[in-house]
Enzyme design. Structure first.
Site, PDB file in Angstrom:
ATOM      1  N   HIS A  67       0.815  -1.206   0.000  1.00 16.54           N
ATOM      2  CA  HIS A  67       0.000   0.000   0.000  1.00 16.54           C
ATOM      3  C   HIS A  67       0.853   1.262   0.000  1.00 16.54           C
ATOM      4  CE1 HIS A  67      -3.675   2.330   0.758  1.00 16.54           C
ATOM      5  NE2 HIS A  67      -2.949   3.053   1.581  1.00 16.54           N
ATOM      6  N   HIS A 116      -9.833   3.079   0.263  1.00 15.56           N
ATOM      7  CA  HIS A 116      -9.922   2.601   1.644  1.00 15.56           C
ATOM      8  C   HIS A 116     -10.773   1.337   1.627  1.00 15.56           C
ATOM      9  CE1 HIS A 116      -9.234   4.236   5.911  1.00 15.56           C
ATOM     10  NE2 HIS A 116      -8.118   4.367   5.237  1.00 15.56           N
TER      11      HIS A 116
END
Length: 761
Positions: A67, A116
């Site tokens: 990420h 998210h």
């Protein structure tokens, strides 16, 4: 769990200091539990010339996660720089918290979209809420006032029980956080597909406005300058949060590790925003960074890496909500509503005064040094001594193997054009109603009504318009429009074309509102990069997007890559979401989608071909995915956009709607319902009514032209070589396809508006 200090000055015999690490090279460390591979751990040892301390291991693990480091995608993302078009409007590009473009009159606009996804599946409300909070701080960190947010969302099958759990929580989180911040939510998408079952996509976008001279960057320069952490206290929520959670797949029962999802406080963030903007107005910072993914590990290493020196941090001065947190946990915590600023010593007192005024906790936690190391201390003991670039910018880079999947040819050969079609006008009418009432084509007002779309008073267009638009300058009417689009079904059929179709649709949506497209941000949502088929999809989509941006002259300003979006062996459809930002000189000239004036003439712009692969019709009527997606003609898209912008600016059209999912009939229904006026439409000679209504050929729009402007409009289209066919007139209270069927707007409205509330009841 990493060892905890208990909040007390540690026992020197148990604290893992740099000195202790040098003396105990053989100590076993939990690198695998923190998501590192063995070769990555060995590389850390090689960089440091010793084993890492626990704190250093924590920092590298979160910053080298998928990420944060983009280790599987970097080799492909480079194309966005290598193929970047020349564009004088670009002020800040890839590499900062968000991109910045010049929109004229001394104004700059910054925008970015991020994901998210995994946190929002585990804890829908907080996952989505903190997604909004994080992207807002990215925009704030650039020096801008956030002015609007958008949310492209994707969920599993609309009738699946888990969708009823996830969707309401996600929507409530987005609305709850954004509404409390006082930010209008002006657009986005809500898409349903079984491929997102167990792995919804929650992407968040924010737009901010500033003057050119107000741009701020994330760098720590000037030896002796102070490092100030301000905002909320650091807690145990979000330890390893998105940095670890978004770097693994879900199994059948959820993720194998469940680090706490971050918990948001929008009221604290509102104070943080106003406090930070006042600090900017008084020119009190030389560098600034928000704390999001990887928390303090990210903020300190990135600031030091981008600056001209090193940094020394006293970690025990960090204000805590939980006194039991260990140094490692403090560094990994992704607690929300925090910022880190670099401040000259002479400006520290004023900085702290402003923070106190806004009831924002602010603490000097360190200073910039003239060295080249990031050094972190805990109660006087050194626990981190690293070259900051190795943490922030020199993580692993993988050349993941990729290969066109064996099933791709069979998928593309399964042509949707061979599916049974309606044989009578009655069947055609019935199928129109089914498509219009399907979850993906139905009204999303159940969702968007939970968002405040008009707070601040500058919203010009919002859902369900083609793009969201906000006014930037009250005196001149200068404004910006933003649209987000992405069709995972198209990308599954052809990732290269699918990415370009997402770009083209978003570009077209902005132009349809009357704004000139300037630049893009993207959120690339894919499955596991360790699957060669998924990696091929990613490589093709990225290549397609880079080539498309070069052709359209819209540079990529930044964005996000979200990988490991799959449950077990089942990956989501490749879903590149593209956000296009455009500028309009005067928002009074914007073009809405609604047919509001009877007698206006309807023109179909562009070419209609028999293109049904990945279409809404094939999905709704036949539950089918196969064939090829619509062809992409980027030169035609540019021409169409120029015509739409010119027509809007010069008052030649009163309504415009792009054609995409659901084809012409979907656009006619939405425009009729939006404006409250029906339409009488004639099928052009030689064109199958079914293809006319349901084809999803790209590069098209339908416009409503006042009779007084018809000659001027058609002359412009003819001179520029854009096909423009007169297909009808705005009239009455029904949608009538002459020679086929008529549907009262009242019946269409029921079909269009009742689906989502009924599914979520």
């Amino acid at each position: 769990m990493l060892p905890s200090s208990g909040g007390q000055p540690p026992n020197p015999r148990t604290l893992d200091t740099v000195k202790h690490a040098n003396e105990t090279p053989g100590t076993e460390q939990p690198w695998a539990e923190l998501g590192l591979k063995q070769d990555e751990y060995e590389r850390i040892r090689e960089i440091l010339g010793r084993r890492p301390t626990g704190a250093e291991l924590a920092m590298y693990s979160v910053m080298w996660s998928e990420h944060c480091s983009y280790k599987s995608s970097k080799v492909h993302l480079r194309q966005f720089g290598e193929k970047a078009p020349d564009n004088d409007a670009l002020l800040v590009g890839i590499g900062e918290n968000a991109g910045v473009v010049d929109v004229g009159q001394g104004y700059a606009v910054t925008f970015k979209v991020e994901s998210h996804n995994h946190p929002s599946y585990i804890e829908p409300y907080q996952g989505a809420a903190t997604g909004v909070g994080g992207i807002v701080r990215d925009i704030l960190a650039m020096g801008a006032r956030p002015v609007a947010v958008m949310d492209p969302l994707r969920f599993g099958a609309a009738d699946h029980p888990d969708t009823k759990r996830v969707l309401p929580g996600v929507v409530a989180g987005i609305g709850g956080y954004g509404n409390c911040l006082g930010l209008p939510n002006i657009g986005g998408e809500v898409v349903f597909d079984p491929c997102y079952q167990g792995n919804p996509l929650v992407n968040a976008l924010c737009v901010g406005v500033m003057k050119h001279e107000d741009i701020h960057l994330a760098k720590a320069s000037g030896a002796g300058n102070k490092v100030i952490l301000y905002g909320a206290r650091t807690g145990g929520d979000g330890i390893g949060g998105v940095s670890v959670l978004a770097s693994e797949t879900f199994d059948s029962t959820g993720p194998s590790r469940r680090p706490a999802v971050q918990v948001g406080d929008p009221f604290q963030e509102k104070l943080l925003i106003e406090c930070t903007l006042e600090i900017f107005r008084e020119d009190l910072v030389t560098g600034i960074q928000d704390l999001g993914g990887a928390g303090l590990s990210c903020a300190t290493s990135e600031l030091a890496s981008a600056g001209s020196g090193g940094m020394r941090v006293e970690l025990d001065t960090v204000p805590l909500r939980d006194s039991s947190l260990s140094p490692e946990e403090i560094l990994m915590s992704e607690s929300q509503e925090r910022m880190c600023a670099i401040v000259e010593p002479g400006k520290v007192d004023r900085f702290l005064e402003i923070c106190e005024k806004w009831d924002v906790i602010a603490t000097v936690i360190g200073e910039v040094t003239d060295g080249d190391r990031l050094e972190i201390f805990w109660h006087g003991d050194q626990i981190v001594d690293v070259p900051p670039r190795t943490v922030a910018h020199e993580g692993p880079v993988y050349q993941r193997p990729y290969e066109r999947p064996s099933w791709q040819d069979e998928l593309q050969a399964d042509d949707a054009g061979r599916l049974p079609r309606p044989g009578t006008p009655e069947e055609l009418r019935e199928q129109v109603l089914k498509v219009v009432a399907s979850p993906n084509q139905a009204s999303k007002s159940w969702v968007t009504d939970q968002y405040d779309r008009f707070v601040q008073g500058n919203t010009v267009l919002a859902q369900p318009e083609d793009s969201g638009m906000v006014r930037v300058d009250e005196e001149t009417g200068l404004g910006v429009a933003v649209a987000t689009d992405g069709n995972g079904r198209y990308a599954k059929l052809d990732p290269y074309a699918g990415a370009q179709l997402a770009l083209a649709e978003s570009y077209r949506n902005v132009a349809a509102a009357g704004a000139t497209p300037l630049a893009i941000s993207n959120c690339l949502n894919f499955g596991s990069p360790e699957d060669p088929a998924v990696m091929w999809q990613f490589a093709e989509a990225t290549r397609g997007l880079a080539d498309g941006c070069l052709a359209l002259g819209t540079p990529v300003t930044g964005g996000n890559v979200s990988l490991y979006n799959q449950t077990g062996e089942t990956a989501i459809h490749p879903t590149p979401v593209v956000a296009v930002l455009g500028v309009i000189d005067d928002v009074a000239r914007r073009t809405p989608i609604g047919f509001a004036s009877e007698g206006h003439l309807l023109y179909l712009l562009g070419d209609t071909r028999e293109e049904l692969g990945g279409s809404a019709w094939s999905q709704v009527i036949h539950d089918h995915l196969g064939g090829l997606p619509p062809r992409v003609d980027l030169e035609r898209e540019k021409l169409l956009a120029e015509i739409l912008v010119s027509a809007s600016r010069d008052g030649m059209v009163d309504a415009a709607h792009d054609l995409s999912d659901g084809g012409l009939v979907q656009a006619l229904v939405e425009s009729s319902l939006r404006g409250g006026k029906g339409a009488r439409v004639v099928v052009p000679d030689g064109l199958d009514p079914f293809v006319f209504l349901f084809s999803e050929s790209a590069g098209r729009a339908v416009v409503a032209v006042p009779r007084s402007e018809e000659v001027r409009f058609t002359d412009m289209c003819g001179a520029r070589g854009l096909p423009a066919a007169r297909i009808g007139v705005v009239d009455g209270a029904s949608l009538e396809i002459q020679g086929q069927f008529s549907l009262p707007l009242s019946e269409l409205r029921r079909a269009h508006e009742e689906t989502i509330p009924a599914l979520l009841a």
